[in-house]
Design a protein around this motif. Sequence first.
Motif, mmCIF file in Angstrom:
data_model
loop_
_atom_site.group_PDB
_atom_site.id
_atom_site.type_symbol
_atom_site.label_atom_id
_atom_site.label_comp_id
_atom_site.label_asym_id
_atom_site.label_seq_id
_atom_site.Cartn_x
_atom_site.Cartn_y
_atom_site.Cartn_z
ATOM 1 N N ILE A 97 1.220 4.486 -2.038
ATOM 2 C CA ILE A 97 0.567 3.239 -1.636
ATOM 3 C C ILE A 97 0.743 3.069 -0.126
ATOM 4 O O ILE A 97 1.843 3.237 0.399
ATOM 5 N N THR A 98 -0.343 2.758 0.569
ATOM 6 C CA THR A 98 -0.292 2.418 2.001
ATOM 7 C C THR A 98 -0.974 1.067 2.183
ATOM 8 O O THR A 98 -2.121 0.880 1.760
ATOM 9 N N LEU A 99 -0.266 0.116 2.796
ATOM 10 C CA LEU A 99 -0.783 -1.244 2.959
ATOM 11 C C LEU A 99 -1.349 -1.455 4.357
ATOM 12 O O LEU A 99 -0.930 -0.791 5.322
ATOM 13 N N GLN A 100 -2.279 -2.408 4.451
ATOM 14 C CA GLN A 100 -2.818 -2.847 5.734
ATOM 15 C C GLN A 100 -2.782 -4.370 5.767
ATOM 16 O O GLN A 100 -3.289 -5.023 4.851
ATOM 17 N N GLY A 101 -2.175 -4.933 6.799
ATOM 18 C CA GLY A 101 -2.074 -6.383 6.919
ATOM 19 C C GLY A 101 -0.924 -6.980 6.126
ATOM 20 O O GLY A 101 -0.648 -8.176 6.231
ATOM 21 N N TRP A 102 -0.258 -6.153 5.330
ATOM 22 C CA TRP A 102 0.872 -6.611 4.508
ATOM 23 C C TRP A 102 2.022 -5.617 4.623
ATOM 24 O O TRP A 102 1.809 -4.422 4.848
ATOM 25 N N ILE A 103 3.234 -6.132 4.439
ATOM 26 C CA ILE A 103 4.448 -5.314 4.548
ATOM 27 C C ILE A 103 5.121 -5.266 3.177
ATOM 28 O O ILE A 103 5.423 -6.311 2.596
ATOM 29 N N PRO A 104 5.372 -4.073 2.627
ATOM 30 C CA PRO A 104 6.010 -3.983 1.308
ATOM 31 C C PRO A 104 7.485 -4.353 1.386
ATOM 32 O O PRO A 104 8.169 -4.046 2.359
ATOM 33 N N ARG A 105 7.980 -5.015 0.355
ATOM 34 C CA ARG A 105 9.384 -5.404 0.299
ATOM 35 C C ARG A 105 10.063 -4.813 -0.944
ATOM 36 O O ARG A 105 10.482 -3.681 -0.957
ATOM 37 N N VAL A 149 2.009 -7.998 -6.216
ATOM 38 C CA VAL A 149 0.842 -7.200 -6.602
ATOM 39 C C VAL A 149 1.264 -6.187 -7.665
ATOM 40 O O VAL A 149 2.303 -5.538 -7.537
ATOM 41 N N ARG A 150 0.441 -6.084 -8.709
ATOM 42 C CA ARG A 150 0.673 -5.084 -9.745
ATOM 43 C C ARG A 150 -0.197 -3.858 -9.450
ATOM 44 O O ARG A 150 -1.394 -3.982 -9.167
ATOM 45 N N TYR A 151 0.427 -2.684 -9.532
ATOM 46 C CA TYR A 151 -0.276 -1.430 -9.293
ATOM 47 C C TYR A 151 -0.220 -0.536 -10.522
ATOM 48 O O TYR A 151 0.786 -0.498 -11.236
ATOM 49 N N SER A 152 -1.307 0.182 -10.742
ATOM 50 C CA SER A 152 -1.323 1.310 -11.665
ATOM 51 C C SER A 152 -1.580 2.535 -10.811
ATOM 52 O O SER A 152 -2.699 2.741 -10.333
ATOM 53 N N GLY A 153 -0.529 3.323 -10.572
ATOM 54 C CA GLY A 153 -0.651 4.383 -9.567
ATOM 55 C C GLY A 153 -0.822 3.746 -8.207
ATOM 56 O O GLY A 153 -0.008 2.933 -7.775
#
Length: 552
Positions: free
Chosen positions: A378-386, A411-415
């Motif tokens: 996963i690569t985010l834009q505009g958000w920082i993963p915690r 956020v829920r992810y599938s893959g």
Amino acid sequence: MHPRRSAQEVLLCDLCETVPLQSHCELCNINLCVNCVGKHLSDASKRHNVVPQLRRKATPNYPKCPKHAKKHCELHCEECNIPICIICVSSSKHKGHDISDIMGKLSAKTESLQKDLEELEMRIYPRYEEMASEVKTEKVELETKYGELTTAADQQGELLQREITAIVNRRKSDIQEMKNIQLSILNKNTDEITQKMSELKQIISDLKSTLKSNDVSLTSSYKSRNSEFRTLPPRVQVTVPSFSPQKINKVQLNEMFGPLSPLSINTEHGDTMKSAEAVSSPPVKPLLDDPCLTAAIDTGYDRLYSVSCLSEDQVWTRGNNEIMKLLNLQSKLLTSIQTESGNEPWDIAVTRDGDLVYTDPSIKTVNLVKHKQIQTVITLQGWIPRYICSTASDGFLLTMISDDEKQSKVVRYSGSTVTQTFQFDDQGRPLYSSGCNKYISENRNLDICVADCGAKTVVVVNQSGKLRFKYTGHPSNTKKSFDPVGITTDSQSHILTADCYNHRIHILDQDGQFLRYIHCDLDWPCGLCVDIRDNLFVAELHTDKVKKIQYL
């Protein structure tokens, strides 16, 4: 195959191809006749170990090279991902490609097969057996309780004598019909489970045969089906209707005989099992009056933030540097992984397949560690993963903050695919405070539990994102405010959250009711996780220790 080497003819020497073989060079993997042994040994440029053919050690069954009929594929092209022979290496097709020994690939694949076989035999199949036994027991209880219903109907019928004989028969017929419906449903459930068990037996048998055959082709083509069986079949639970006898009144015999409660059939969808930590539906476990410390692990960090269970005696940890460590209960370092960016990870979790996953806010990524290889999922834009946790559906729940740190969401992810976002309640108000730490866990009932340190609140929403409750601490005397950090859940759907500044753990039920504290001389508890036996692991911020606690 050589035209003169069919299964009905004597195997010939690999050098002269005319005389039957009698010896074998184990180091060169070549068959030799009596005449060619001396010629082969005369090559002093390499070592040899010639033994009689009958005493040769078992060698891998290398596949024949489709391009070069007399050669076997003893190498593996990493770029093309296919077995190749020694002649293929020099061909233009594989020029510049990374070449490895096929035995390394075979070893990794064999280990995967062995792991799947062990999981099927030791975890998944026994769970199916247990489910089948539970259904069988429930059918026996069903017979008993329906028998009690029939007896009660008979007794009421005797009191009403001839005037209510017809009504008695109708009620008994209703009971029998309900019983038949529920038995039919339970029988169908049994058949489904039995069919799955039969498939599992066949897969187990095939895996054993593959492992025993030492066949590279079979092993290389193997595709695991374990994930298909980790999600257990639906589990049907039926409730026997109750009978409510009434006072006899001949004018209203039909109503006063007493109705049956509506037929109740409840189907529980099968649990998804962790690959390395598969969990069956456990019996009810009461809380211990006095939780006890059973182990303490020294991690070697200056500050320790997170812990995640790989097994009952192995945990992943992350602290104030770029290294994530896998340790056992004796504080022995088993594996260490450095983040790809060289910066500190923010949180760690273990997937259903037993792989490590970590968040890297410095480059806004979520990364999976598989066989010590790091891949970005996963690569985010505009958000920082915690903070992150793995879910029953084999995906991820991820807390994140906006670049300006004014918004937070889950956020829920599938893959790598977003399937749900949780940010606002039904009135459009933010569910979570801006910025700050927000540890996360998914409960057994699929509620999403977030320890929102900035709001000094545990926020729980259901799987659709609807707010269920907020917990702001127990109204007992405390020296400092309730600041929840680490959070986890167990097989009983308890919610456990670390009250860092008050040096204790709060235990809540799934509806947010406070049950009790865990103290155990905790010192700045931070990250939490629970293993498959419901042992609690607590990462202490300043002591660098992970403490294992039994509380059920």
